[in-house]
Design an enzyme around this catalytic site. Structure first.
Site, short mmCIF file in Angstrom:
data_model
loop_
_atom_site.label_atom_id
_atom_site.label_comp_id
_atom_site.label_asym_id
_atom_site.label_seq_id
_atom_site.Cartn_x
_atom_site.Cartn_y
_atom_site.Cartn_z
N HIS A 283 0.84 -1.21 0.00
CA HIS A 283 0.00 0.00 0.00
C HIS A 283 0.88 1.26 0.00
O HIS A 283 0.58 2.24 -0.68
CB HIS A 283 -0.85 0.07 1.27
CG HIS A 283 -1.86 -1.02 1.41
ND1 HIS A 283 -1.76 -2.00 2.37
CD2 HIS A 283 -3.00 -1.26 0.71
CE1 HIS A 283 -2.81 -2.81 2.27
NE2 HIS A 283 -3.57 -2.40 1.27
N ASP B 224 -4.16 -7.53 -7.08
CA ASP B 224 -5.57 -7.81 -7.38
C ASP B 224 -5.80 -7.46 -8.85
O ASP B 224 -6.48 -6.49 -9.18
CB ASP B 224 -6.46 -6.98 -6.45
CG ASP B 224 -6.26 -7.37 -4.99
OD1 ASP B 224 -6.35 -8.57 -4.69
OD2 ASP B 224 -5.96 -6.50 -4.18
N GLN C 204 -9.38 -7.33 -10.15
CA GLN C 204 -10.06 -6.16 -9.60
C GLN C 204 -9.68 -4.90 -10.39
O GLN C 204 -10.54 -4.10 -10.76
CB GLN C 204 -9.69 -5.98 -8.13
CG GLN C 204 -10.09 -4.63 -7.56
CD GLN C 204 -9.82 -4.50 -6.07
OE1 GLN C 204 -10.59 -4.99 -5.27
NE2 GLN C 204 -8.74 -3.84 -5.69
O1 PAF Z 1 -8.35 -3.66 -2.91
C1 PAF Z 1 -8.96 -3.28 -1.90
O2 PAF Z 1 -8.37 -3.05 -0.84
C2 PAF Z 1 -10.47 -3.09 -1.98
O3 PAF Z 1 -11.05 -4.04 -2.80
C3 PAF Z 1 -10.89 -1.67 -2.39
C4 PAF Z 1 -10.44 -1.35 -3.80
C5 PAF Z 1 -10.31 -0.66 -1.43
C6 PAF Z 1 -12.42 -1.55 -2.36
O4 PAF Z 1 -12.92 -1.79 -1.07
#
Ligand code: PAF
Length: 279
Positions: free
Chosen positions: A28, A144, A147
């Site tokens: 992150h 991800d 995603q």
């Molecule tokens: O990847 C994540 O941490 C979550 O899926 C996100 C994009 C913050 C949505 O809740």
């Protein structure tokens, strides 16, 4: 948050956004540092921490999800984040809310199959967060991968005025992809969890070494990776998929020059891990 973001927008200040569910790690923080660079000296970096109940299809996973909020806030500050946005659990969605955002093409495979409803929970909250934060750029991690692909589709399909940046996966020294869920691994499971990365490395070696040649079906390679990972007593593989990294359509045969990726999902004890890499 929205009032403030609209003011920045009117003043011509760029907002770069990193949405997260907290329990922040180096992965992150790399997104936040990237955001700081993209925002420049006048831009604002917003990081959100919201453990989104809509995207959990397993009540246990939601209840044990780590929430070290004060620690997360400190990490954000040190990474150059200007605004730490952590909406309270009940404040994001009215009890009688009935509106969802659902991407229905690239979400049909992999995580979309084994976690029904997960992606519509993600897209719904991400669009809501975009509306609150009004970013011109939003950054997501490649760990991800599906995603990120779905969010790119959503932004394209709904003409959302935000540029999506996908940043590389950050790994531990032994290759394990950083994830907020890694804290649940016991020391023994932590050792076994490198199986995902090792198996993907083995696939690439098999390809380079000519064990797998163009035209050959990928099923044998898939079986080999599953066997390799499950040779660890706590590892149970959920899927190994090969797919085109643009369309996310399954790839069944090795194609020379194709942009094939592989994705792996596996349980290590009670912890579910995912990872992916270019094949
Ligand atoms: O990847 C994540 O941490 C979550 O899926 C996100 C994009 C913050 C949505 O809740």
């Amino acid at each position: 948050m929205q009032r403030q973001a609209l003011r920045w927008r009117r003043a011509g200040r760029r907002v770069v956004f990193v949405p997260t569910m907290g329990a922040l790690h180096e992965g992150h923080l790399s997104l936040m540092r990237r955001a700081r660079t993209l925002a420049g000296p006048r831009g604002m970096v917003v990081a959100s921490v919201f453990v989104n109940p809509l995207q959990f299809n397993n009540a246990r996973d939601l209840s044990v999800y780590p929430r070290p909020l004060a620690h997360d806030r400190r990490l954000c500050r040190d990474a150059g984040v200007d605004v730490f946005f952590a909406p309270a659990a009940g404040s994001m969605r009215a009890a009688d809310a009935g509106t969802w955002v659902e991407e229905m093409t690239v979400s049909r495979s992999m995580e979309g199959v084994v976690r029904p409803g997960h992606f519509r929970g993600v897209t719904t909250v991400v669009l809501q967060l975009f509306n609150l934060v009004q970013p011109s750029i939003a950054i997501f991690g490649a760990k991800d991968f599906q995603q990120a692909a779905i969010i790119q589709r959503m932004v394209r399909d709904l003409s959302i005025p935000v540029r999506i940046v996908v940043a590389p996966t950050i790994r531990e020294a032994d290759g394990l992809a950083m994830s907020s869920r890694n804290v649940h691994l016991t020391p023994v499971q932590r050792g076994q969890a490198t199986a995902l990365w090792q198996a993907m490395g083995e696939a690439r070696v098999a390809l380079r070494g000519g064990v797998c040649v163009a035209g050959r079906k990928l099923d044998a390679l898939r079986r080999r990776l599953v066997r390799r990972m499950e040779s660890h007593p706590d590892v149970r593989v959920e899927y190994v998929e090969f797919f085109d990294e643009h369309t996310l359509e399954p790839v069944r045969q090795i194609q020379r020059g194709a942009r094939t990726r592989m994705a792996v999902a596996a349980w290590v004890g009670q912890t579910r891990l995912i990872d992916n890499a270019r094949l």
